[in-house]
Design a protein around this motif. Structure first.
Motif, PDB file in Angstrom:
ATOM      1  N   PHE A  11       0.835  -1.198   0.000  1.00 23.08           N
ATOM      2  CA  PHE A  11       0.000   0.000   0.000  1.00 23.08           C
ATOM      3  C   PHE A  11       0.872   1.251   0.000  1.00 23.08           C
ATOM      4  CE2 PHE A  11      -2.623  -2.916   2.890  1.00 23.08           C
ATOM      5  CZ  PHE A  11      -3.217  -3.546   1.818  1.00 23.08           C
ATOM      6  N   PRO A  12       0.313   2.378  -0.445  1.00 25.94           N
ATOM      7  CA  PRO A  12       1.054   3.638  -0.348  1.00 25.94           C
ATOM      8  C   PRO A  12       1.429   3.920   1.114  1.00 25.94           C
ATOM      9  CG  PRO A  12      -0.938   3.914  -1.662  1.00 25.94           C
ATOM     10  CD  PRO A  12      -0.998   2.543  -1.052  1.00 25.94           C
ATOM     11  N   GLU A  13       2.502   4.656   1.317  1.00 26.97           N
ATOM     12  CA  GLU A  13       2.989   4.937   2.672  1.00 26.97           C
ATOM     13  C   GLU A  13       1.930   5.561   3.569  1.00 26.97           C
ATOM     14  OE1 GLU A  13       6.721   6.870   3.193  1.00 26.97           O
ATOM     15  OE2 GLU A  13       7.626   5.737   1.562  1.00 26.97           O
ATOM     16  N   SER A  14       1.020   6.329   2.988  1.00 22.91           N
ATOM     17  CA  SER A  14      -0.002   7.006   3.790  1.00 22.91           C
ATOM     18  C   SER A  14      -1.099   6.049   4.274  1.00 22.91           C
ATOM     19  CB  SER A  14      -0.639   8.134   2.976  1.00 22.91           C
ATOM     20  OG  SER A  14      -1.276   7.611   1.823  1.00 22.91           O
ATOM     21  N   GLN A  15      -1.107   4.820   3.756  1.00 21.34           N
ATOM     22  CA  GLN A  15      -2.119   3.836   4.121  1.00 21.34           C
ATOM     23  C   GLN A  15      -1.524   2.810   5.079  1.00 21.34           C
ATOM     24  OE1 GLN A  15      -5.373   3.936   2.937  1.00 21.34           O
ATOM     25  NE2 GLN A  15      -4.757   5.849   2.010  1.00 21.34           N
ATOM     26  N   GLY A  16      -2.012   2.779   6.303  1.00 21.65           N
ATOM     27  CA  GLY A  16      -1.515   1.797   7.261  1.00 21.65           C
ATOM     28  C   GLY A  16      -2.115   0.420   7.042  1.00 21.65           C
ATOM     29  N   ASP A  17      -3.384   0.400   6.634  1.00 17.69           N
ATOM     30  CA  ASP A  17      -4.048  -0.873   6.402  1.00 17.69           C
ATOM     31  C   ASP A  17      -5.150  -0.689   5.371  1.00 17.69           C
ATOM     32  OD1 ASP A  17      -6.132   0.387   7.827  1.00 17.69           O
ATOM     33  OD2 ASP A  17      -5.564  -0.575   9.695  1.00 17.69           O
ATOM     34  N   ALA A  18      -5.825  -1.790   5.061  1.00 16.78           N
ATOM     35  CA  ALA A  18      -6.895  -1.773   4.065  1.00 16.78           C
ATOM     36  C   ALA A  18      -7.915  -2.833   4.453  1.00 16.78           C
ATOM     37  CB  ALA A  18      -6.321  -2.056   2.677  1.00 16.78           C
ATOM     38  N   THR A  19      -9.054  -2.805   3.788  1.00 12.21           N
ATOM     39  CA  THR A  19     -10.122  -3.763   4.068  1.00 12.21           C
ATOM     40  C   THR A  19     -10.178  -4.809   2.960  1.00 12.21           C
ATOM     41  OG1 THR A  19     -11.401  -2.044   5.166  1.00 12.21           O
ATOM     42  CG2 THR A  19     -12.596  -4.013   4.478  1.00 12.21           C
ATOM     43  N   LEU A  20     -10.189  -6.076   3.367  1.00 10.49           N
ATOM     44  CA  LEU A  20     -10.371  -7.147   2.396  1.00 10.49           C
ATOM     45  C   LEU A  20     -11.864  -7.156   2.047  1.00 10.49           C
ATOM     46  CD1 LEU A  20      -8.719 -10.565   2.321  1.00 10.49           C
ATOM     47  CD2 LEU A  20     -11.161 -10.365   1.878  1.00 10.49           C
ATOM     48  N   LEU A  21     -12.179  -6.780   0.807  1.00 11.62           N
ATOM     49  CA  LEU A  21     -13.578  -6.660   0.400  1.00 11.62           C
ATOM     50  C   LEU A  21     -14.240  -8.012   0.221  1.00 11.62           C
ATOM     51  CD1 LEU A  21     -13.582  -3.756  -2.217  1.00 11.62           C
ATOM     52  CD2 LEU A  21     -14.321  -3.709   0.167  1.00 11.62           C
ATOM     53  N   LYS A  22     -13.680  -8.833  -0.692  1.00 11.84           N
ATOM     54  CA  LYS A  22     -14.296 -10.136  -0.916  1.00 11.84           C
ATOM     55  C   LYS A  22     -13.362 -11.082  -1.648  1.00 11.84           C
ATOM     56  CE  LYS A  22     -16.584  -9.191  -5.311  1.00 11.84           C
ATOM     57  NZ  LYS A  22     -17.785  -9.282  -6.087  1.00 11.84           N
ATOM     58  N   TRP A  23     -13.510 -12.350  -1.297  1.00 12.93           N
ATOM     59  CA  TRP A  23     -12.830 -13.419  -2.008  1.00 12.93           C
ATOM     60  C   TRP A  23     -13.659 -13.784  -3.221  1.00 12.93           C
ATOM     61  CZ3 TRP A  23      -8.016 -14.814  -1.240  1.00 12.93           C
ATOM     62  CH2 TRP A  23      -7.416 -14.490  -0.018  1.00 12.93           C
ATOM     63  N   ILE A  24     -13.029 -13.876  -4.378  1.00  8.83           N
ATOM     64  CA  ILE A  24     -13.719 -14.219  -5.606  1.00  8.83           C
ATOM     65  C   ILE A  24     -13.722 -15.740  -5.787  1.00  8.83           C
ATOM     66  CG2 ILE A  24     -13.663 -13.890  -8.117  1.00  8.83           C
ATOM     67  CD1 ILE A  24     -12.952 -10.992  -7.376  1.00  8.83           C
ATOM     68  N   TYR A  25     -12.685 -16.393  -5.304  1.00  6.59           N
ATOM     69  CA  TYR A  25     -12.578 -17.850  -5.350  1.00  6.59           C
ATOM     70  C   TYR A  25     -12.746 -18.409  -3.944  1.00  6.59           C
ATOM     71  CZ  TYR A  25     -11.012 -17.840 -10.178  1.00  6.59           C
ATOM     72  OH  TYR A  25     -10.953 -17.693 -11.541  1.00  6.59           O
ATOM     73  N   LYS A  26     -13.182 -19.659  -3.879  1.00  5.73           N
ATOM     74  CA  LYS A  26     -13.350 -20.357  -2.604  1.00  5.73           C
ATOM     75  C   LYS A  26     -12.231 -21.384  -2.436  1.00  5.73           C
ATOM     76  CE  LYS A  26     -18.395 -20.064  -2.314  1.00  5.73           C
ATOM     77  NZ  LYS A  26     -18.689 -19.053  -3.232  1.00  5.73           N
ATOM     78  N   VAL A  27     -11.971 -21.744  -1.183  1.00  6.59           N
ATOM     79  CA  VAL A  27     -10.978 -22.778  -0.891  1.00  6.59           C
ATOM     80  C   VAL A  27     -11.340 -24.037  -1.673  1.00  6.59           C
ATOM     81  CG1 VAL A  27     -10.078 -24.301   0.918  1.00  6.59           C
ATOM     82  CG2 VAL A  27     -10.369 -21.861   1.371  1.00  6.59           C
ATOM     83  N   GLY A  28     -10.332 -24.626  -2.304  1.00  2.89           N
ATOM     84  CA  GLY A  28     -10.516 -25.838  -3.078  1.00  2.89           C
ATOM     85  C   GLY A  28     -10.705 -25.605  -4.566  1.00  2.89           C
ATOM     86  N   GLU A  29     -10.944 -24.354  -4.954  1.00  5.38           N
ATOM     87  CA  GLU A  29     -11.133 -24.049  -6.371  1.00  5.38           C
ATOM     88  C   GLU A  29      -9.788 -23.846  -7.064  1.00  5.38           C
ATOM     89  OE1 GLU A  29     -15.422 -22.006  -6.987  1.00  5.38           O
ATOM     90  OE2 GLU A  29     -13.901 -20.658  -6.177  1.00  5.38           O
ATOM     91  N   GLY A  30      -9.720 -24.269  -8.330  1.00  3.89           N
ATOM     92  CA  GLY A  30      -8.532 -24.070  -9.139  1.00  3.89           C
ATOM     93  C   GLY A  30      -8.424 -22.631  -9.595  1.00  3.89           C
ATOM     94  N   VAL A  31      -7.184 -22.122  -9.645  1.00  2.00           N
ATOM     95  CA  VAL A  31      -6.925 -20.753 -10.087  1.00  2.00           C
ATOM     96  C   VAL A  31      -5.798 -20.749 -11.114  1.00  2.00           C
ATOM     97  CG1 VAL A  31      -7.725 -19.689  -7.942  1.00  2.00           C
ATOM     98  CG2 VAL A  31      -5.325 -20.293  -8.166  1.00  2.00           C
ATOM     99  N   LYS A  32      -5.831 -19.791 -12.003  1.00  2.00           N
ATOM    100  CA  LYS A  32      -4.759 -19.564 -12.972  1.00  2.00           C
ATOM    101  C   LYS A  32      -3.951 -18.361 -12.486  1.00  2.00           C
ATOM    102  CE  LYS A  32      -5.965 -22.684 -15.979  1.00  2.00           C
ATOM    103  NZ  LYS A  32      -5.171 -23.875 -16.140  1.00  2.00           N
ATOM    104  N   HIS A  33      -2.712 -18.249 -12.951  1.00  2.00           N
ATOM    105  CA  HIS A  33      -1.796 -17.229 -12.434  1.00  2.00           C
ATOM    106  C   HIS A  33      -2.341 -15.809 -12.513  1.00  2.00           C
ATOM    107  CE1 HIS A  33      -0.768 -16.846 -16.683  1.00  2.00           C
ATOM    108  NE2 HIS A  33      -0.227 -15.689 -16.382  1.00  2.00           N
ATOM    109  N   ASP A  34      -3.126 -15.500 -13.547  1.00  2.00           N
ATOM    110  CA  ASP A  34      -3.606 -14.123 -13.685  1.00  2.00           C
ATOM    111  C   ASP A  34      -5.057 -13.932 -13.239  1.00  2.00           C
ATOM    112  OD1 ASP A  34      -4.627 -15.583 -15.781  1.00  2.00           O
ATOM    113  OD2 ASP A  34      -4.160 -14.111 -17.328  1.00  2.00           O
ATOM    114  N   ASP A  35      -5.682 -14.972 -12.657  1.00  2.00           N
ATOM    115  CA  ASP A  35      -7.042 -14.832 -12.126  1.00  2.00           C
ATOM    116  C   ASP A  35      -7.048 -13.906 -10.923  1.00  2.00           C
ATOM    117  OD1 ASP A  35      -8.027 -16.672 -13.964  1.00  2.00           O
ATOM    118  OD2 ASP A  35      -8.165 -18.329 -12.514  1.00  2.00           O
ATOM    119  N   ILE A  36      -7.994 -12.989 -10.884  1.00  2.00           N
ATOM    120  CA  ILE A  36      -8.182 -12.140  -9.704  1.00  2.00           C
ATOM    121  C   ILE A  36      -8.893 -12.989  -8.655  1.00  2.00           C
ATOM    122  CG2 ILE A  36      -9.230 -10.043  -8.786  1.00  2.00           C
ATOM    123  CD1 ILE A  36      -6.937  -9.650 -10.908  1.00  2.00           C
ATOM    124  N   ILE A  37      -8.255 -13.175  -7.493  1.00  2.00           N
ATOM    125  CA  ILE A  37      -8.837 -14.049  -6.475  1.00  2.00           C
ATOM    126  C   ILE A  37      -9.428 -13.298  -5.292  1.00  2.00           C
ATOM    127  CG2 ILE A  37      -7.427 -16.036  -7.126  1.00  2.00           C
ATOM    128  CD1 ILE A  37      -5.668 -15.437  -4.654  1.00  2.00           C
TER     129      ILE A  37
END
Length: 79
Positions: A11-37
């Motif tokens: 994150f930029p230096e001015s940002q101490g933390d951020a909020t994880l909005l949502k997981w797009i994939y679930k545990v156990g699902e296959g992913v490709k290197h460029d998939d947004i997860i």
């Protein structure tokens, strides 16, 4: 089989933390290197985090709505 860590983006230096909005994939699902997860939001921007490698989402370490820090391990992918 080996695993890799999925990290929150840097994150930029001015940002101490951020909020994880949502997981797009679930545990156990296959992913490709460029998939947004997962999407992570700071006060200024939403980061789309890719898998980075082909594999299976093995563990999710941070739940939707939780705060994360820059470069925090948020999941693992089994290769």
């Amino acid at each position: 089989m080996s695993t890799i860590n999925v990290l929150a983006p840097e994150f930029p230096e001015s940002q101490g933390d951020a909020t994880l909005l949502k997981w797009i994939y679930k545990v156990g699902e296959g992913v490709k290197h460029d998939d947004i997860i997962v999407q992570i939001e700071t006060t200024d921007i939403v980061f789309d985090v890719p898998a980075g490698k082909d594999g299976t989402l093995q563990t999710v370490l941070v739940n939707d709505g939780s705060l994360v820090t820059s470069q925090q391990v948020i999941a693992t992918i089994e290769l």
